[in-house]
Design a protein around this motif. Structure first.
Motif, PDB file in Angstrom:
ATOM      1  N   SER A   1       3.369   6.089   9.629  1.00 10.77           N
ATOM      2  CA  SER A   1       3.396   6.966   8.055  1.00 10.77           C
ATOM      3  C   SER A   1       4.998   6.836   7.799  1.00 10.77           C
ATOM      4  N   GLY A   2       5.225   7.215   6.662  1.00 11.16           N
ATOM      5  CA  GLY A   2       6.539   7.040   6.201  1.00 11.16           C
ATOM      6  C   GLY A   2       6.514   7.397   4.736  1.00 11.16           C
ATOM      7  N   THR A   3       7.780   7.469   4.176  1.00  7.67           N
ATOM      8  CA  THR A   3       7.950   8.188   2.730  1.00  7.67           C
ATOM      9  C   THR A   3       9.121   6.973   2.186  1.00  7.67           C
ATOM     10  N   SER A   4       8.590   6.361   1.216  1.00  7.08           N
ATOM     11  CA  SER A   4       9.377   5.499   0.259  1.00  7.08           C
ATOM     12  C   SER A   4      10.250   6.546  -0.887  1.00  7.08           C
ATOM     13  N   PHE A   5      11.499   6.185  -0.649  1.00  6.71           N
ATOM     14  CA  PHE A   5      12.201   6.816  -1.756  1.00  6.71           C
ATOM     15  C   PHE A   5      12.526   5.886  -3.023  1.00  6.71           C
TER      16      PHE A   5
ATOM     17  N   GLY B   1      14.401   5.060   2.713  1.00  4.85           N
ATOM     18  CA  GLY B   1      13.914   6.250   2.984  1.00  4.85           C
ATOM     19  C   GLY B   1      13.307   6.230   4.394  1.00  4.85           C
ATOM     20  N   PRO B   2      12.886   7.499   4.626  1.00  2.00           N
ATOM     21  CA  PRO B   2      12.252   7.492   6.088  1.00  2.00           C
ATOM     22  C   PRO B   2      10.813   6.707   6.199  1.00  2.00           C
ATOM     23  N   ILE B   3      11.167   5.377   6.127  1.00  3.26           N
ATOM     24  CA  ILE B   3       9.928   4.499   6.329  1.00  3.26           C
ATOM     25  C   ILE B   3      10.485   3.155   6.972  1.00  3.26           C
ATOM     26  N   ALA B   4       9.318   2.562   7.825  1.00  3.16           N
ATOM     27  CA  ALA B   4       9.767   1.547   8.435  1.00  3.16           C
ATOM     28  C   ALA B   4       9.500   0.174   7.328  1.00  3.16           C
ATOM     29  N   SER B   5      10.542  -0.388   6.832  1.00  2.00           N
ATOM     30  CA  SER B   5      10.285  -1.545   6.173  1.00  2.00           C
ATOM     31  C   SER B   5      11.498  -2.613   6.524  1.00  2.00           C
ATOM     32  N   PRO B   6      10.859  -3.724   7.080  1.00  4.38           N
ATOM     33  CA  PRO B   6       9.464  -3.913   7.592  1.00  4.38           C
ATOM     34  C   PRO B   6       9.085  -2.816   8.638  1.00  4.38           C
ATOM     35  N   GLY B   7       7.900  -2.837   8.940  1.00  5.12           N
ATOM     36  CA  GLY B   7       7.361  -1.938   9.835  1.00  5.12           C
ATOM     37  C   GLY B   7       7.268  -2.664  11.386  1.00  5.12           C
TER      38      GLY B   7
ATOM     39  N   ALA C   1       0.983  -1.114   0.061  1.00  3.67           N
ATOM     40  CA  ALA C   1       0.026  -0.129   0.035  1.00  3.67           C
ATOM     41  C   ALA C   1       0.904   1.187  -0.006  1.00  3.67           C
ATOM     42  N   PRO C   2       0.661   2.312  -0.641  1.00  4.60           N
ATOM     43  CA  PRO C   2       1.454   3.379  -0.791  1.00  4.60           C
ATOM     44  C   PRO C   2       1.264   4.347   0.597  1.00  4.60           C
ATOM     45  N   LEU C   3       2.455   4.851   0.890  1.00  4.92           N
ATOM     46  CA  LEU C   3       2.760   5.583   1.818  1.00  4.92           C
ATOM     47  C   LEU C   3       2.855   7.175   1.404  1.00  4.92           C
ATOM     48  N   SER C   4       2.122   8.303   1.944  1.00  2.00           N
ATOM     49  CA  SER C   4       2.135   9.593   1.220  1.00  2.00           C
ATOM     50  C   SER C   4       2.669  10.529   2.192  1.00  2.00           C
ATOM     51  N   ALA C   5       2.729  10.388   3.438  1.00  2.00           N
ATOM     52  CA  ALA C   5       3.290  11.206   4.482  1.00  2.00           C
ATOM     53  C   ALA C   5       4.919  11.691   4.158  1.00  2.00           C
ATOM     54  N   PRO C   6       5.305  12.863   4.717  1.00  7.43           N
ATOM     55  CA  PRO C   6       6.348  13.191   4.515  1.00  7.43           C
ATOM     56  C   PRO C   6       7.702  12.620   5.064  1.00  7.43           C
TER      57      PRO C   6
END
Length: 243
Positions: free
Chosen positions: A44-48, A58-64, A14-19
């Motif tokens: 929330s998070g942002t994928s680069f 990017g600034p995203i938890a992957s995996p959360g 699923a997409p994440l749109s938060a900055p």
């Protein structure tokens, strides 16, 4: 159902749109002992972009982070599920087993989730996704074992998907795991088959996406020629970087 949403986000479904990457505390009840607890989950998070194995960066938890019961370590995958008495008896015996206690002590949350899903008879697709996420949190020591299990699961998934466009993506992950494990001959065969006319993405894949997938295949074949097990990645525009 927040745990299921967190799993989908962690797997890039699923997409994440938060900055920026943020977390929140969420309340759960452990089905094993009925005790309430609070766990930190991704908000929330942002994928680069993403690595060739689908992990986002990017600034995203992957995996959360996954909610785990304090003390017994059980992963609460679905906080809305209710178990009847016979199910709870089986579940408590499973969590108390020496095998499960070893997973709690030695393995990661997503690996433990995959084992729970197998115990409950979850789909092979769900287990494959969890095993793939486990490789992202594995570290150098655990990675070969986790990746080998994930590879087997994705090979089975690709075989079941033969003849549809989903199989192309599954086979890309098969080849990536083979290469990362140093199984270069197997990986070469996988990507050469994908490069062949019969292996190109079908009509349901958008032209831009198909072009990106073809670029991945060529990059993978070059990495195999270099006998490289390194991570490679795509930026948010589908361009290959670190290669």
């Amino acid at each position: 159902m927040r745990a299921l949403l967190a799993l989908s986000l962690a797997l890039g479904l699923a997409p994440l749109s938060a900055p920026a990457m943020t977390f929140m505390d969420e309340s759960f009840v452990c089905p094993i002992d009925g005790q309430p607890f609070t766990a930190r989950v991704a908000a929330s998070g942002t994928s680069f972009g993403r690595y060739f194995d689908a992990q986002h960066y990017g600034p995203i938890a992957s995996p959360g982070p996954l909610p785990a019961c304090p003390g017994n370590g059980f992963i609460v995958e679905d906080d809305q599920r209710r178990y009847d008495a016979p199910e709870l008896e089986r579940l408590r015996a499973f969590v108390a087993s020496s095998e499960y206690r070893r997973w709690v002590a030695e393995d990661t949350p997503y690996y433990r989730l995959a084992k729970q899903q197998a115990f409950f008879g979850a789909s092979d697709e769900a287990i494959a996704r969890s095993l793939l996420a486990a490789t992202w949190e594995a570290g150098a020591r655990r990675y070969p074992r986790y990746a080998a299990e994930a590879l087997e699961a994705w090979q089975k998934r690709a075989a079941r998907e033969a003849g549809n466009d989903r199989a192309y993506h599954s086979r890309l992950l098969v080849g990536e795991l083979q290469r990362r494990l140093g199984r270069f001959d197997e990986a070469r065969a996988t990507f050469e088959a994908l490069r062949g006319d019969a292996g190109f993405p079908g009509k349901q894949v958008a032209a831009d996406d198909a072009a990106t997938l073809r670029k991945i295949v060529e990059a993978q074949l070059q990495l195999i020629r270099d006998r490289s097990v390194a991570h490679a990645r795509l930026d948010e525009n589908g361009e290959i970087v670190d290669f």
